[in-house]
Design a protein around this motif. Structure first.
Motif, PDB file in Angstrom:
ATOM      1  N   PRO A  12       1.095  -1.380   0.131  1.00  0.00           N
ATOM      2  CA  PRO A  12      -0.067  -0.176  -0.216  1.00  0.00           C
ATOM      3  C   PRO A  12       0.959   1.145   0.251  1.00  0.00           C
ATOM      4  O   PRO A  12       1.938   0.870   0.662  1.00  0.00           O
ATOM      5  N   HIS A  13       0.209   2.509  -0.899  1.00  0.00           N
ATOM      6  CA  HIS A  13       1.241   3.443  -1.119  1.00  0.00           C
ATOM      7  C   HIS A  13       0.457   4.721  -0.759  1.00  0.00           C
ATOM      8  O   HIS A  13      -0.708   4.948  -1.131  1.00  0.00           O
ATOM      9  N   LYS A  14       1.390   5.952  -0.628  1.00  0.00           N
ATOM     10  CA  LYS A  14       0.820   7.446  -0.633  1.00  0.00           C
ATOM     11  C   LYS A  14       1.792   7.975  -0.254  1.00  0.00           C
ATOM     12  O   LYS A  14       2.632   8.150   1.193  1.00  0.00           O
ATOM     13  N   GLY A  15       1.907   8.571  -1.188  1.00  0.00           N
ATOM     14  CA  GLY A  15       3.750  10.010  -1.214  1.00  0.00           C
ATOM     15  C   GLY A  15       4.655   9.910  -1.084  1.00  0.00           C
ATOM     16  O   GLY A  15       4.559   7.650  -1.636  1.00  0.00           O
ATOM     17  N   ARG A  16       5.362  10.226  -0.721  1.00  0.00           N
ATOM     18  CA  ARG A  16       6.658   9.426  -0.682  1.00  0.00           C
ATOM     19  C   ARG A  16       7.405   8.944  -1.614  1.00  0.00           C
ATOM     20  O   ARG A  16       7.712   7.415  -1.497  1.00  0.00           O
ATOM     21  N   PHE A  17       7.516  10.049  -2.894  1.00  0.00           N
ATOM     22  CA  PHE A  17       8.012   8.452  -3.956  1.00  0.00           C
ATOM     23  C   PHE A  17       9.133   7.840  -4.292  1.00  0.00           C
ATOM     24  O   PHE A  17       9.361   6.660  -3.692  1.00  0.00           O
ATOM     25  N   ASP A  18      10.446   8.779  -3.041  1.00  0.00           N
ATOM     26  CA  ASP A  18      11.646   8.126  -3.343  1.00  0.00           C
ATOM     27  C   ASP A  18      11.676   6.982  -1.907  1.00  0.00           C
ATOM     28  O   ASP A  18      11.915   5.997  -2.366  1.00  0.00           O
ATOM     29  N   MET A  19      11.205   7.094  -1.340  1.00  0.00           N
ATOM     30  CA  MET A  19      10.909   5.771   0.306  1.00  0.00           C
ATOM     31  C   MET A  19      10.047   4.133  -1.109  1.00  0.00           C
ATOM     32  O   MET A  19      11.361   3.514  -0.548  1.00  0.00           O
ATOM     33  N   LEU A  20       9.362   4.851  -1.828  1.00  0.00           N
ATOM     34  CA  LEU A  20       8.628   3.795  -2.469  1.00  0.00           C
ATOM     35  C   LEU A  20       9.581   3.085  -3.642  1.00  0.00           C
ATOM     36  O   LEU A  20       9.564   1.559  -3.285  1.00  0.00           O
ATOM     37  N   ASN A  77      -6.080  -5.921   0.902  1.00  0.00           N
ATOM     38  CA  ASN A  77      -6.961  -6.346   0.577  1.00  0.00           C
ATOM     39  C   ASN A  77      -6.629  -6.577  -1.189  1.00  0.00           C
ATOM     40  O   ASN A  77      -7.319  -7.688  -1.678  1.00  0.00           O
ATOM     41  N   ILE A  78      -7.498  -5.185  -1.957  1.00  0.00           N
ATOM     42  CA  ILE A  78      -7.372  -5.372  -2.784  1.00  0.00           C
ATOM     43  C   ILE A  78      -5.823  -5.385  -4.037  1.00  0.00           C
ATOM     44  O   ILE A  78      -6.742  -6.521  -4.874  1.00  0.00           O
ATOM     45  N   GLY A  79      -5.036  -6.039  -4.000  1.00  0.00           N
ATOM     46  CA  GLY A  79      -3.838  -6.289  -4.061  1.00  0.00           C
ATOM     47  C   GLY A  79      -3.549  -7.364  -4.197  1.00  0.00           C
ATOM     48  O   GLY A  79      -3.738  -8.228  -4.938  1.00  0.00           O
ATOM     49  N   VAL A  80      -4.142  -8.229  -2.956  1.00  0.00           N
ATOM     50  CA  VAL A  80      -4.324  -9.573  -2.628  1.00  0.00           C
ATOM     51  C   VAL A  80      -5.203 -10.435  -4.364  1.00  0.00           C
ATOM     52  O   VAL A  80      -5.012 -11.309  -4.624  1.00  0.00           O
ATOM     53  N   LYS A  81      -6.001  -9.190  -4.472  1.00  0.00           N
ATOM     54  CA  LYS A  81      -7.232  -9.999  -5.106  1.00  0.00           C
ATOM     55  C   LYS A  81      -6.363 -10.221  -6.963  1.00  0.00           C
ATOM     56  O   LYS A  81      -7.370 -10.919  -7.513  1.00  0.00           O
ATOM     57  N   LYS A  82      -5.261  -9.340  -6.923  1.00  0.00           N
ATOM     58  CA  LYS A  82      -5.252  -8.744  -9.118  1.00  0.00           C
ATOM     59  C   LYS A  82      -3.873  -9.727  -8.509  1.00  0.00           C
ATOM     60  O   LYS A  82      -3.586 -10.274  -9.564  1.00  0.00           O
ATOM     61  N   ALA A  83      -3.471 -10.267  -7.078  1.00  0.00           N
ATOM     62  CA  ALA A  83      -1.929 -10.783  -7.012  1.00  0.00           C
ATOM     63  C   ALA A  83      -2.221 -12.105  -7.852  1.00  0.00           C
ATOM     64  O   ALA A  83      -3.171 -12.709  -7.335  1.00  0.00           O
ATOM     65  N   LYS A  84      -1.147 -12.660  -8.587  1.00  0.00           N
ATOM     66  CA  LYS A  84      -1.247 -14.319  -8.622  1.00  0.00           C
ATOM     67  C   LYS A  84      -0.689 -15.191  -7.968  1.00  0.00           C
ATOM     68  O   LYS A  84      -0.030 -16.209  -8.198  1.00  0.00           O
ATOM     69  N   GLY A  85       0.492 -14.767  -7.131  1.00  0.00           N
ATOM     70  CA  GLY A  85       1.509 -16.081  -6.229  1.00  0.00           C
ATOM     71  C   GLY A  85       0.721 -17.156  -5.451  1.00  0.00           C
ATOM     72  O   GLY A  85       0.407 -15.952  -4.848  1.00  0.00           O
ATOM     73  N   ASN A  86       1.207 -18.237  -5.518  1.00  0.00           N
ATOM     74  CA  ASN A  86       1.107 -19.091  -3.997  1.00  0.00           C
ATOM     75  C   ASN A  86       1.708 -18.169  -2.826  1.00  0.00           C
ATOM     76  O   ASN A  86       1.044 -18.620  -1.561  1.00  0.00           O
ATOM     77  N   TYR A  87       2.151 -17.225  -2.928  1.00  0.00           N
ATOM     78  CA  TYR A  87       3.050 -16.447  -1.045  1.00  0.00           C
ATOM     79  C   TYR A  87       2.423 -15.465  -1.381  1.00  0.00           C
ATOM     80  O   TYR A  87       2.424 -14.950  -2.613  1.00  0.00           O
ATOM     81  N   LEU A  88       3.175 -14.600  -0.207  1.00  0.00           N
ATOM     82  CA  LEU A  88       2.229 -13.490  -0.460  1.00  0.00           C
ATOM     83  C   LEU A  88       2.983 -12.457   0.536  1.00  0.00           C
ATOM     84  O   LEU A  88       3.290 -13.465   1.741  1.00  0.00           O
ATOM     85  N   ALA A  89       3.921 -11.232   0.356  1.00  0.00           N
ATOM     86  CA  ALA A  89       4.483 -10.296   0.971  1.00  0.00           C
ATOM     87  C   ALA A  89       3.641  -9.193   1.129  1.00  0.00           C
ATOM     88  O   ALA A  89       4.196  -8.291   0.259  1.00  0.00           O
ATOM     89  N   PHE A  90       3.463  -9.046   1.979  1.00  0.00           N
ATOM     90  CA  PHE A  90       2.989  -7.431   2.803  1.00  0.00           C
ATOM     91  C   PHE A  90       4.389  -6.968   2.882  1.00  0.00           C
ATOM     92  O   PHE A  90       5.070  -7.160   4.479  1.00  0.00           O
ATOM     93  N   LEU A  91       4.187  -5.291   2.528  1.00  0.00           N
ATOM     94  CA  LEU A  91       5.500  -4.733   2.761  1.00  0.00           C
ATOM     95  C   LEU A  91       4.826  -3.479   2.889  1.00  0.00           C
ATOM     96  O   LEU A  91       4.059  -2.980   2.123  1.00  0.00           O
ATOM     97  N   ASP A  92       5.264  -2.470   3.622  1.00  0.00           N
ATOM     98  CA  ASP A  92       4.873  -1.131   3.700  1.00  0.00           C
ATOM     99  C   ASP A  92       6.178  -0.281   2.533  1.00  0.00           C
ATOM    100  O   ASP A  92       6.846  -1.474   2.625  1.00  0.00           O
ATOM    101  N   ALA A  93       5.686   0.792   1.906  1.00  0.00           N
ATOM    102  CA  ALA A  93       6.251   1.313   1.606  1.00  0.00           C
ATOM    103  C   ALA A  93       7.444   2.153   1.617  1.00  0.00           C
ATOM    104  O   ALA A  93       7.714   3.158   0.961  1.00  0.00           O
ATOM    105  N   ASP A  94       8.189   1.250   2.534  1.00  0.00           N
ATOM    106  CA  ASP A  94       9.294   2.502   2.836  1.00  0.00           C
ATOM    107  C   ASP A  94      10.345   1.505   3.740  1.00  0.00           C
ATOM    108  O   ASP A  94      10.961   1.973   4.862  1.00  0.00           O
ATOM    109  N   ILE A  95      10.722   0.085   3.761  1.00  0.00           N
ATOM    110  CA  ILE A  95      10.724  -0.332   3.726  1.00  0.00           C
ATOM    111  C   ILE A  95      11.925  -1.458   2.555  1.00  0.00           C
ATOM    112  O   ILE A  95      11.767  -1.659   1.396  1.00  0.00           O
ATOM    113  N   ALA A  96      13.564  -1.550   3.156  1.00  0.00           N
ATOM    114  CA  ALA A  96      14.669  -1.985   2.624  1.00  0.00           C
ATOM    115  C   ALA A  96      15.010  -3.523   2.556  1.00  0.00           C
ATOM    116  O   ALA A  96      15.107  -3.394   4.539  1.00  0.00           O
ATOM    117  N   LEU A  97      14.664  -4.346   1.664  1.00  0.00           N
ATOM    118  CA  LEU A  97      14.540  -5.729   2.636  1.00  0.00           C
ATOM    119  C   LEU A  97      16.564  -5.919   2.156  1.00  0.00           C
ATOM    120  O   LEU A  97      16.758  -5.622   1.698  1.00  0.00           O
TER     121      LEU A  97
END
Length: 321
Positions: A12-20, A77-97
């Motif tokens: 999910p995202h709102k603003g802060r493009f650089d962090m995304l 929840n909207i993202g999951v409806k669009k998702a095709k993967g068997n696994y789901l990874a939920f991240l905030d829009a300001d996370i560096a893995l």
């Protein structure tokens, strides 16, 4: 021949493009076959453009637009409806893995009846005291099963997500408390140090944190509904309100020149602040000063109380509509 999508990242995202962009680039640097991944960004910023976000064309990127009045849960929840993967990874829009994040998440999810796994938080270079404090709080318990996992980085199967029933769209904040509490009824929640992430958008200044904690606290009471509250979580609801009441009573006492009463209320209000500060200072192992920790809780508790009260009035107003 197309490759099957195994893992869908939902952000999910709102603003802060650089962090995304930093978040997406960290996904592109994972030591994992990138053509088996997809990223779904559900943005409340309508002018966002796919081509400006990710330089690596090997990963499929989809950007969905969400109206700004919807909750973070609704975006996930909207993202999951669009998702095709068997696994789901939920991240905030300001996370560096870390590069090994996904391989470790896969490995740990297969063990000991685990339903969700999450990696530990680490500080960025030259992190200010407040970021260090937040990181130590996140890592109070590690390499063990927990009762709750923060929503910043969660990994699970799609089947488990469907059993849980999705994220609670009625909550503005605290949705991760509610979601992972429901997940814990089905299996273990594991927090590992074998992988990590940097919270790029972590609080760095106390005045900004104060405003955010007011916002974060507004769904505190609503998050209780529908779940069993463990005894150790109860103080987190009572203590902030108690401190705020003591502060108000001390000010009233000063107005009426009842200075002895004011002193008593100030001492009563400061006791939990000092107690929590001593605990966190010991946890931080002197990597931050005691004064920084004391400052943190002096800001944190009143802000949480104000947010809780504000959320209560919002809930009452919504029920009378």
């Amino acid at each position: 021949m197309s490759t099957e999508i195994l893992v869908s990242f939902v952000i999910p995202h709102k603003g802060r493009f650089d962090m995304l962009k930093q978040t997406l680039e960290s996904i592109a640097l994972l030591d994992y076959p990138l053509n088996q991944l997809e990223i779904i960004v559900v943005s409340q910023t309508p002018e966002i453009a796919n081509e400006t976000l990710l330089s690596n064309p090997e990963i499929k990127l989809t950007v969905l637009t969400q109206i700004s009045s919807e909750s973070i849960s609704a975006s996930r929840n909207i993202g999951v409806k669009k998702a095709k993967g068997n696994y789901l990874a939920f991240l905030d829009a300001d996370i560096a893995l870390s590069a090994n994040w996904l391989t470790q998440m896969h490995a740990h999810l297969k063990k000991d009846n685990r339903i969700i796994v999450s990696a530990m938080q680490v500080c960025a270079e030259n992190a200010p005291p407040l970021e260090k404090i937040r990181t130590h709080l996140s890592n109070a318990d590690i390499d063990c099963n927990l009762n709750f996992l923060p929503g910043r980085n969660l990994f699970m199967t799609r089947a488990s997500f469907e059993k849980i029933g999705g994220f609670p769209e009625h909550l503005i904040t605290c949705e991760d408390y509610y979601f992972t509490d429901q997940a814990a009824k089905l299996g273990n929640l594991y927090y590992t140090s074998d992988a990590s992430y940097i919270h790029i958008g972590e609080d760095k200044f106390y005045d900004e944190m104060f405003k955010k904690e007011i916002w974060r606290g507004q769904s505190n009471l609503q998050s209780i509904k529908g779940r069993k509250i463990p005894l150790r979580e109860i103080p987190s609801f009572i203590i902030p309100l108690g401190i705020l009441v003591c502060l108000i009573l001390s000010l009233i006492s000063i107005l009426f020149q009842a200075y002895n009463n004011a002193l008593v209320f100030i001492i009563l209000g400061m006791l939990p602040v000092v107690a929590y500060s001593l605990r966190l200072y010991a946890l931080a192992k002197s990597s931050v000063s005691f004064s920084s920790v004391l400052t943190f809780y002096t800001y944190y508790f009143p802000a949480r109380a104000i947010g809780t009260i504000a959320g209560l009035f919002k809930a009452i107003g919504a029920n009378h509509k």
